[in-house]
Write a protein that holds these residues in place. Structure first.
Motif, PDB file in Angstrom:
ATOM      1  N   ARG A   1     -12.527  -9.093 -23.860  1.00 29.36           N
ATOM      2  CA  ARG A   1     -11.914  -9.900 -22.815  1.00 29.36           C
ATOM      3  C   ARG A   1     -13.007 -10.515 -21.944  1.00 29.36           C
ATOM      4  NH1 ARG A   1      -8.584  -9.585 -25.907  1.00 29.36           N
ATOM      5  NH2 ARG A   1      -6.365  -9.066 -25.688  1.00 29.36           N
ATOM      6  N   PHE A   2     -12.692 -11.682 -21.370  1.00 32.63           N
ATOM      7  CA  PHE A   2     -13.704 -12.463 -20.668  1.00 32.63           C
ATOM      8  C   PHE A   2     -13.179 -12.876 -19.297  1.00 32.63           C
ATOM      9  CE2 PHE A   2     -14.225 -12.750 -25.164  1.00 32.63           C
ATOM     10  CZ  PHE A   2     -15.586 -12.617 -25.356  1.00 32.63           C
ATOM     11  N   SER A   3     -14.075 -12.883 -18.326  1.00 27.42           N
ATOM     12  CA  SER A   3     -13.686 -13.253 -16.966  1.00 27.42           C
ATOM     13  C   SER A   3     -14.897 -13.802 -16.227  1.00 27.42           C
ATOM     14  CB  SER A   3     -13.118 -12.034 -16.223  1.00 27.42           C
ATOM     15  OG  SER A   3     -14.127 -11.053 -16.039  1.00 27.42           O
ATOM     16  N   GLU A   4     -14.631 -14.373 -15.075  1.00 25.82           N
ATOM     17  CA  GLU A   4     -15.700 -14.851 -14.209  1.00 25.82           C
ATOM     18  C   GLU A   4     -16.203 -13.683 -13.352  1.00 25.82           C
ATOM     19  OE1 GLU A   4     -16.618 -18.305 -14.316  1.00 25.82           O
ATOM     20  OE2 GLU A   4     -15.341 -18.058 -16.085  1.00 25.82           O
ATOM     21  N   ALA A   5     -17.491 -13.620 -13.142  1.00 22.24           N
ATOM     22  CA  ALA A   5     -18.054 -12.586 -12.266  1.00 22.24           C
ATOM     23  C   ALA A   5     -17.680 -12.902 -10.828  1.00 22.24           C
ATOM     24  CB  ALA A   5     -19.566 -12.518 -12.427  1.00 22.24           C
ATOM     25  N   ALA A   6     -16.984 -11.982 -10.180  1.00 19.47           N
ATOM     26  CA  ALA A   6     -16.532 -12.190  -8.803  1.00 19.47           C
ATOM     27  C   ALA A   6     -17.090 -11.080  -7.920  1.00 19.47           C
ATOM     28  CB  ALA A   6     -15.008 -12.194  -8.745  1.00 19.47           C
ATOM     29  N   PRO A   7     -17.594 -11.406  -6.737  1.00 18.01           N
ATOM     30  CA  PRO A   7     -18.262 -10.402  -5.900  1.00 18.01           C
ATOM     31  C   PRO A   7     -17.339  -9.327  -5.345  1.00 18.01           C
ATOM     32  CG  PRO A   7     -18.068 -12.499  -4.739  1.00 18.01           C
ATOM     33  CD  PRO A   7     -17.669 -12.763  -6.158  1.00 18.01           C
ATOM     34  N   ARG A   8     -16.027  -9.507  -5.428  1.00 25.80           N
ATOM     35  CA  ARG A   8     -15.151  -8.443  -4.928  1.00 25.80           C
ATOM     36  C   ARG A   8     -15.137  -7.242  -5.871  1.00 25.80           C
ATOM     37  NH1 ARG A   8      -8.789 -10.007  -5.573  1.00 25.80           N
ATOM     38  NH2 ARG A   8      -8.742 -10.497  -7.793  1.00 25.80           N
ATOM     39  N   TYR A   9     -15.600  -7.448  -7.114  1.00 21.95           N
ATOM     40  CA  TYR A   9     -15.724  -6.359  -8.081  1.00 21.95           C
ATOM     41  C   TYR A   9     -17.157  -5.831  -8.099  1.00 21.95           C
ATOM     42  CZ  TYR A   9     -11.294  -8.168  -9.882  1.00 21.95           C
ATOM     43  OH  TYR A   9      -9.999  -8.591 -10.007  1.00 21.95           O
ATOM     44  N   ALA A  10     -17.313  -4.596  -8.571  1.00 26.22           N
ATOM     45  CA  ALA A  10     -18.641  -3.986  -8.621  1.00 26.22           C
ATOM     46  C   ALA A  10     -19.607  -4.824  -9.450  1.00 26.22           C
ATOM     47  CB  ALA A  10     -18.541  -2.572  -9.188  1.00 26.22           C
ATOM     48  N   GLU A  11     -19.133  -5.353 -10.596  1.00 24.77           N
ATOM     49  CA  GLU A  11     -20.022  -6.109 -11.479  1.00 24.77           C
ATOM     50  C   GLU A  11     -20.516  -7.390 -10.812  1.00 24.77           C
ATOM     51  OE1 GLU A  11     -17.370  -3.444 -13.507  1.00 24.77           O
ATOM     52  OE2 GLU A  11     -16.878  -5.219 -12.334  1.00 24.77           O
ATOM     53  N   GLY A  12     -19.628  -8.054 -10.069  1.00 26.72           N
ATOM     54  CA  GLY A  12     -20.045  -9.250  -9.347  1.00 26.72           C
ATOM     55  C   GLY A  12     -21.043  -8.925  -8.251  1.00 26.72           C
ATOM     56  N   TRP A  13     -20.825  -7.791  -7.591  1.00 28.11           N
ATOM     57  CA  TRP A  13     -21.767  -7.341  -6.564  1.00 28.11           C
ATOM     58  C   TRP A  13     -23.132  -7.051  -7.193  1.00 28.11           C
ATOM     59  CZ3 TRP A  13     -24.429  -2.723  -5.737  1.00 28.11           C
ATOM     60  CH2 TRP A  13     -24.971  -2.532  -4.466  1.00 28.11           C
ATOM     61  N   PHE A  14     -23.158  -6.369  -8.335  1.00 31.13           N
ATOM     62  CA  PHE A  14     -24.415  -6.117  -9.042  1.00 31.13           C
ATOM     63  C   PHE A  14     -25.101  -7.440  -9.390  1.00 31.13           C
ATOM     64  CE2 PHE A  14     -23.212  -1.676  -9.979  1.00 31.13           C
ATOM     65  CZ  PHE A  14     -24.450  -1.057  -9.973  1.00 31.13           C
ATOM     66  N   TRP A  15     -24.325  -8.410  -9.875  1.00 31.76           N
ATOM     67  CA  TRP A  15     -24.922  -9.680 -10.283  1.00 31.76           C
ATOM     68  C   TRP A  15     -25.551 -10.389  -9.086  1.00 31.76           C
ATOM     69  CZ3 TRP A  15     -26.976 -12.249 -13.995  1.00 31.76           C
ATOM     70  CH2 TRP A  15     -27.152 -13.627 -13.887  1.00 31.76           C
ATOM     71  N   GLN A  16     -24.846 -10.427  -7.977  1.00 35.39           N
ATOM     72  CA  GLN A  16     -25.400 -11.079  -6.786  1.00 35.39           C
ATOM     73  C   GLN A  16     -26.660 -10.381  -6.297  1.00 35.39           C
ATOM     74  OE1 GLN A  16     -22.357 -11.437  -3.739  1.00 35.39           O
ATOM     75  NE2 GLN A  16     -21.792 -13.469  -4.480  1.00 35.39           N
ATOM     76  N   ARG A  17     -26.701  -9.068  -6.456  1.00 32.39           N
ATOM     77  CA  ARG A  17     -27.802  -8.289  -5.901  1.00 32.39           C
ATOM     78  C   ARG A  17     -29.007  -8.224  -6.840  1.00 32.39           C
ATOM     79  NH1 ARG A  17     -26.469  -6.457  -1.164  1.00 32.39           N
ATOM     80  NH2 ARG A  17     -27.623  -4.766  -0.159  1.00 32.39           N
ATOM     81  N   PHE A  18     -28.745  -8.073  -8.136  1.00 31.19           N
ATOM     82  CA  PHE A  18     -29.839  -7.780  -9.067  1.00 31.19           C
ATOM     83  C   PHE A  18     -29.967  -8.775 -10.215  1.00 31.19           C
ATOM     84  CE2 PHE A  18     -28.143  -3.684  -7.440  1.00 31.19           C
ATOM     85  CZ  PHE A  18     -29.198  -3.373  -6.594  1.00 31.19           C
ATOM     86  N   GLY A  19     -29.029  -9.695 -10.330  1.00 31.29           N
ATOM     87  CA  GLY A  19     -29.128 -10.732 -11.345  1.00 31.29           C
ATOM     88  C   GLY A  19     -29.241 -10.180 -12.757  1.00 31.29           C
ATOM     89  N   GLU A  20     -30.136 -10.766 -13.549  1.00 33.16           N
ATOM     90  CA  GLU A  20     -30.274 -10.397 -14.958  1.00 33.16           C
ATOM     91  C   GLU A  20     -30.923  -9.039 -15.174  1.00 33.16           C
ATOM     92  OE1 GLU A  20     -32.431 -13.627 -16.666  1.00 33.16           O
ATOM     93  OE2 GLU A  20     -30.631 -14.870 -16.950  1.00 33.16           O
TER      94      GLU A  20
END
Length: 525
Positions: free
Chosen positions: A346-365
């Motif tokens: 399944r596929f979705s957009e990374a959103a900062p309200r979720y843990a994964e989106g928060w990780f992406w904003q904070r630590f990127g790749e």
């Protein structure tokens, strides 16, 4: 069962006087760990004469599972009523009909002792939103899924803490003051600076007990004497929070804390609205990432959909590199288990309200953060196939460890990898970096002619027999065949004495694709 129900109704018409209120008292309660029930209504209680001297007591109850409290942070979010877990008393020798209309239950579980649970048979669930059974004991527990209690979390943490590979830390407290604990799993004889780092948290949504059983099996395997587990712990530090929402688990809520907040979507709120449990996780992750972020972060969940899945974030919302890495982890998991298929991704957009989106904003790749979901019911969208059980969840956990090991190259002597990028090629090979293929590293090779060869060198290989596999790069897509994106066996080799092992690969035909070679001890596969 429809025939039985019709038979009961016909008997009521044909034999007036044999029906009456059942005198024996039945009580229904949920005053225990993970217990949850909303309202109870007795629909009917009758005694049916089915032989000259015998009668059958038939009782039916309408039960509504408890609805989570209204969410004070996300007020538009409808509360869940998925979870139920209640105790029946006084039911021995009775045919009980339990109608539970406000949850999507599919073959729930029952237990006579509150410890060993079994699924209701399919025939006992043939009526809509109803289970029925003739019970053999006076006390029966009924649950949406095999419960994983707050007490079990504590007992397993006590057990794991006795291992020399585990450190146990209290990292904070929940909204009701319960401890939130983190387990650190690694081989302390190896410096942490040389290791990969993996974060795992679970039980955000407290009804999602399958994920808890899955994680328990994963930790049990990591702490076992299995050679691969020892190799993984020599190369990895796991930071694991098994019970993120202890109040919700103990209180038997479905997807919220005791205050009604869904922690899963609480990661981008201002401090005044961020719940203690999320603050604890964020603070801990930040403190552990000051010098080096995590390589992988797994957010474990369970879903009502009857299949396993990763929620993979699109390249548009993250990056092409991150999307490729997540797709590779997904493909490796598909390669190791029959319980997960390419079409289940399944596929979705990374959103900062979720843990994964928060990780992406904070630590990127630097951190691959992804949600992994197990089902409650059956795998592969196939009710005629394998149903979810502790045993199958343990198999799935084993497959996940293999996939994680392959992704991060953690297998050591048990799963040795050699990348074609770093090996000496002879003959004509083309180096490819196709954006539509799944492969390890930055490129793979394509032979221009038959017989072109590459020599793969494995240093310090113990004597013994080994199987050799190569990775087949397949489409970077939502769907691919089982023959693609997998480890293909290509031969065996006997190492006569410890030392360097060289495996020479020869292209079978023009167009032969070569990426990574994997060496696995024959007895350990």
């Amino acid at each position: 069962m429809k025939a039985l129900w019709i038979k009961i109704v016909l008997l009521a018409v044909a034999l007036p006087g044999v029906w009456g209120n059942v005198a024996a008292q039945v009580t229904i309660s949920a005053d225990f760990d993970t217990g949850s029930i909303g309202s109870v209504r007795r629909i009917d209680s009758v005694r049916m004469l089915h032989a000259a001297k015998n009668s059958l007591e038939v009782m039916s109850f309408g039960i509504r599972s408890r609805i989570d409290p209204l969410n004070p942070v996300d007020t538009a979010l409808l509360p869940s009523s998925r979870w139920f877990h209640f105790r029946l008393e006084g039911v021995k020798g009775k045919l009980m009909f339990l109608h539970i209309p406000n949850t999507e239950m599919v073959r729930p579980f029952y237990s006579y002792d509150g410890e060993e649970y079994l699924r209701f048979d399919a025939g006992e669930c043939s009526l809509p939103q109803t289970v029925y059974k003739y019970f053999l004991h006076d006390t029966v527990y009924v649950a949406y899924f095999l419960p994983y209690s707050h007490a079990r979390h504590k007992a397993k943490a006590d057990e794991w803490a006795c291992s020399p590979f585990v450190r146990r830390q209290r990292i904070g407290r929940s909204g009701e003051g319960r401890p939130i604990e983190m387990l650190i799993l690694t081989d302390a004889t190896v410096p942490d600076s040389l290791k990969r780092r993996v974060w795992i948290h679970s039980r955000v949504h407290t009804s999602e007990a399958p994920a808890a059983w899955y994680l328990e099996a994963m930790i049990d395997e990591l702490l076992s004497d299995a050679p691969l587990s020892r190799e993984i712990l020599r190369r990895t530090v796991f930071y694991v929070v098994p019970e993120t929402n202890p109040d919700g688990v103990r209180g038997g809520y479905s997807r919220s804390t005791a205050q009604g907040v869904n922690l899963e979507i609480n990661w981008d709120r201002p401090d005044s609205l961020t719940q203690p449990e999320v603050r604890v996780l964020k603070r801990t992750i930040d403190s552990l990432s000051t010098e080096r972020p995590f390589d992988v972060a797994l957010n474990l969940h369970s879903q009502s959909a009857p299949f396993v899945t990763y929620w993979i974030h699109t390249a548009k919302s993250t990056s092409a590199k991150m999307y490729r890495r997540k797709m590779l982890l997904s493909a490796l998991t598909v390669a190791h288990t029959p319980y997960y298929r390419p079409i289940d991704q399944r596929f979705s957009e990374a959103a900062p309200r979720y843990a994964e989106g928060w990780f992406w904003q904070r630590f990127g790749e630097r951190t691959l953060a992804v949600t992994f979901e197990t089902p409650y019911t059956y795998y592969n969208n196939d009710p005629a196939g394998e149903w979810v059980s502790r045993e199958s969840l343990a198999e799935l956990a084993h497959a996940s460890l293999l996939a994680l090991s392959d992704l991060l190259d953690l297998g050591g002597s048990e799963r040795r990898q050699a990348d074609s990028e770093r090996m000496k090629a002879r003959g004509k090979w083309l180096r490819r970096t196709a954006k539509d293929r799944q492969f390890f590293g930055g490129s793979y090779l394509v032979a221009e002619r038959k017989g072109a060869s590459v020599s793969f060198v494995f240093p310090d290989v113990a004597e013994g027999r080994y199987e050799v596999f190569k990775w087949i790069p397949g489409p970077l897509d939502k769907k691919f065949a089982r023959e693609e994106n997998r480890w293909q066996p290509i031969g065996e080799v006997v190492q006569e004495q410890a030392g360097r092992l060289v495996w020479r690969y020869q292209a079978a035909a023009p167009g032969d694709v070569l990426d990574v070679i994997l060496l696995v001890p024959k007895s350990e596969r």
